[in-house]
Design a protein around this motif. Structure first.
Motif, PDB file in Angstrom:
ATOM      1  N   UNK A 100       0.817  -1.220   0.000  1.00  0.00           N
ATOM      2  CA  UNK A 100       0.000   0.000   0.000  1.00  0.00           C
ATOM      3  C   UNK A 100       0.845   1.262   0.000  1.00  0.00           C
ATOM      4  N   UNK A 101       2.208   1.078   0.144  1.00  0.00           N
ATOM      5  CA  UNK A 101       3.078   2.254   0.214  1.00  0.00           C
ATOM      6  C   UNK A 101       3.466   2.714  -1.176  1.00  0.00           C
ATOM      7  N   UNK A 102       3.733   3.981  -1.242  1.00  0.00           N
ATOM      8  CA  UNK A 102       4.203   4.552  -2.520  1.00  0.00           C
ATOM      9  C   UNK A 102       5.681   4.253  -2.684  1.00  0.00           C
ATOM     10  N   UNK A 103       6.152   4.580  -3.898  1.00  0.00           N
ATOM     11  CA  UNK A 103       7.571   4.330  -4.186  1.00  0.00           C
ATOM     12  C   UNK A 103       8.465   5.112  -3.229  1.00  0.00           C
ATOM     13  N   UNK A 104       8.140   6.356  -2.987  1.00  0.00           N
ATOM     14  CA  UNK A 104       8.968   7.192  -2.102  1.00  0.00           C
ATOM     15  C   UNK A 104       8.947   6.646  -0.665  1.00  0.00           C
ATOM     16  N   UNK A 105       7.758   6.168  -0.232  1.00  0.00           N
ATOM     17  CA  UNK A 105       7.663   5.636   1.117  1.00  0.00           C
ATOM     18  C   UNK A 105       8.468   4.328   1.247  1.00  0.00           C
ATOM     19  N   UNK A 106       8.421   3.513   0.188  1.00  0.00           N
ATOM     20  CA  UNK A 106       9.206   2.288   0.213  1.00  0.00           C
ATOM     21  C   UNK A 106      10.711   2.578   0.282  1.00  0.00           C
TER      22      UNK A 106
END
Length: 498
Positions: free
Chosen positions: A6-12
């Motif tokens: 559910x996380x975005x690329x930046x959050x990952x």
């Protein structure tokens, strides 16, 4: 479905960086803990090695074997004797309280009282001796006070003569006699009794009450009276063919160490033979060794424990015999460091066999040991050393490995100094005589603890050297002490000129 989906690329990317940082931090902590563990393991191995040192595998004295945590020496193999037998060793001279045909006194004993019939036994008929018993006894001592009145007389020619004071009298109006003075020195020097206890013992034994100051004064005076004897003994030791030397720590003087010293202690050095004993109180440094008798032993074989000062060029060129008792203890220590190796036991067995063969040859007045036996034992010893050198060509971090390697190098590089006793039966294989002569110092420290005065300590060991030498020459210790107090100390004879 996992949370990361559910996380975005930046959050990952941010989560990965956080986890990387955490992993790096954990790696650093693991590395730090690993290093600390390894350091503690090294320290623990070192402590365990030190605690495993005792009188059987190192130069540690037997008095330390009972220290808390210390590994006691392994039980020695019992001698090949019948089960249950105890007492002296086989072949050792025995002693017993023997019957004497010339008793000092004879006393007849008769039954006392009365018979059952009512008649007194004093009137009974004597049937002769039916039993005999001899009893050795000492008289109860009580100090007696004797007044000596010195008279003056005038000869017919007019010349005046005055009677001398009794032998051993001092300058004052009252003093203690030579016997009591000899007892005071004997108790302190020979039996290591502290001054206060010496005073108490003299009071209990004799009723006399000398002061501690008097006891110290007697010690000083006897040391001065035996100074020339001490010099004669030192000279006789320099003329000996083989001399045993040793040294031991001695707690003397202030408890605070001197600047540059770790411990507040001195050292007691001894040089001795079967006839002579000479002590010196000093430090375990080259200055003390230079002032000691060792420097004058260039014509003798010096038996010692491999302490580095004996090899100093400042002492001259000495002929060495390395103490085999110390070598054997170090070999036992090497066997514990290398428990699976054969060479420590092989070297030990060969060295012990060589000592036994030389002792046997000496007892039987033979010029040397059997050449075939000698060659076989030397072969075993030599090849045991070679195997040991091969096994220890690389030294690890285990405690004791470096010491084992240095020991093997001694056997390799100083072969003549290790085995000199094999070819010369006049050379003892060990410095046991020196250790026996140092044992009083160890006993004294257990009894008295620290000696407060360095000068009084020097006096003690000057007197002890005098008494020890006299006893080795078959003289009575009390008798030679009394003679010294009377101003006529025993003086050893000079050797006959050759």
């Amino acid at each position: 479905m996992s949370v990361s989906e559910d996380l975005s690329r930046e959050e990952l990317i941010s989560l990965a960086r956080t986890q990387d940082a955490r992993i790096a931090e954990q790696d650093a902590q693991i590395a730090e803990l690993t290093a600390a563990y390894e350091a503690l393991a090294v320290r623990l191995a070192r402590v365990e090695h030190l605690l495993s040192r005792n009188s059987s595998n190192s130069s540690s004295p037997p008095s330390k074997d009972d220290d808390p945590g210390r590994t006691p020496p392994a039980a020695r193999k019992k001698r090949d004797t019948p089960a249950g037998t105890r007492g002296r060793q086989r072949g050792a001279p025995g002693s017993n309280l023997a019957w004497s045909d010339a008793p000092d006194q004879r006393r007849d004993r008769f039954p006392e009282g009365s018979c059952g019939c009512g008649a007194e036994l004093v009137d009974a008929r004597d049937l002769g001796v039916v039993d005999r018993y001899q009893q050795v006894e000492v008289p109860l001592m009580t100090a007696t006070l004797t007044q000596y009145d010195q008279h003056a007389v005038r000869c017919g020619c007019g010349k005046l003569h005055t009677a001398a004071r009794p032998e051993g009298a001092g300058a004052g109006p009252v003093g203690y006699g030579p016997n009591l003075q000899a007892w005071a020195v004997y108790l302190m020097v020979v039996h290591f009794i502290p001054v206060q206890r010496c005073v108490q013992m003299l009071r209990s034994l004799t009723g006399a009450t000398p002061s501690p100051g008097f006891v110290h004064g007697v010690l000083t005076r006897v040391a001065a009276l035996t100074s020339e004897v001490d010099k004669r003994i030192r000279m006789l030791i320099t003329l000996a063919y083989a001399v045993c030397c040793d040294e031991t720590p001695l707690r003397v003087g202030p408890k605070k160490p001197r600047p540059g010293r770790k411990k507040a202690e001195k050292y007691l050095l001894v040089a001795c033979t079967e006839l002579w004993t000479h002590y010196q109180v000093g430090d375990r440094d080259l200055a003390t060794f230079t002032a000691f008798v060792v420097k004058d032993l260039t014509g003798s074989v010096v038996v010692h424990d491999r302490y580095q000062n004996y090899d100093s060029a400042e002492l001259g060129t000495l002929v060495h015999q390395l103490c085999c008792a110390h070598l054997l203890r170090d070999l036992d220590g090497a066997a514990e460091v290398y428990p699976d190796a054969v060479w420590p036991k092989q070297i030990s067995d060969a060295l012990r066999a060589l000592i036994h063969e030389t002792n046997t040859a000496r007892e039987q007045n033979r010029p040397g040991i059997d050449p075939t036996v000698k060659a076989e034992l030397l072969y075993r010893l030599h090849h045991g050393v070679l195997v040991g050198l091969s096994d220890t060509s690389t030294i690890g971090n285990r405690p004791g490995e470096r010491k084992a390697r240095l020991l093997l190098e001694v056997f390799r590089d100083r072969r003549a100094d290790v085995l000199r006793f094999v070819d010369d039966l006049l050379v003892p294989p060990t410095s046991n005589q020196a250790e026996r002569d140092l044992r009083p110092a160890k006993i004294q420290q257990k009894i008295s603890g620290r000696l407060t005065s360095e000068q009084r300590t020097k006096d003690r060991y000057k007197i002890l050297g005098y008494v020890s030498s006299a006893a080795k020459n078959g003289l009575d210790k009390m008798a030679v002490l009394r003679d010294a107090i009377l101003g006529r100390p025993w003086m050893p004879n000079l050797p006959a000129p050759t």
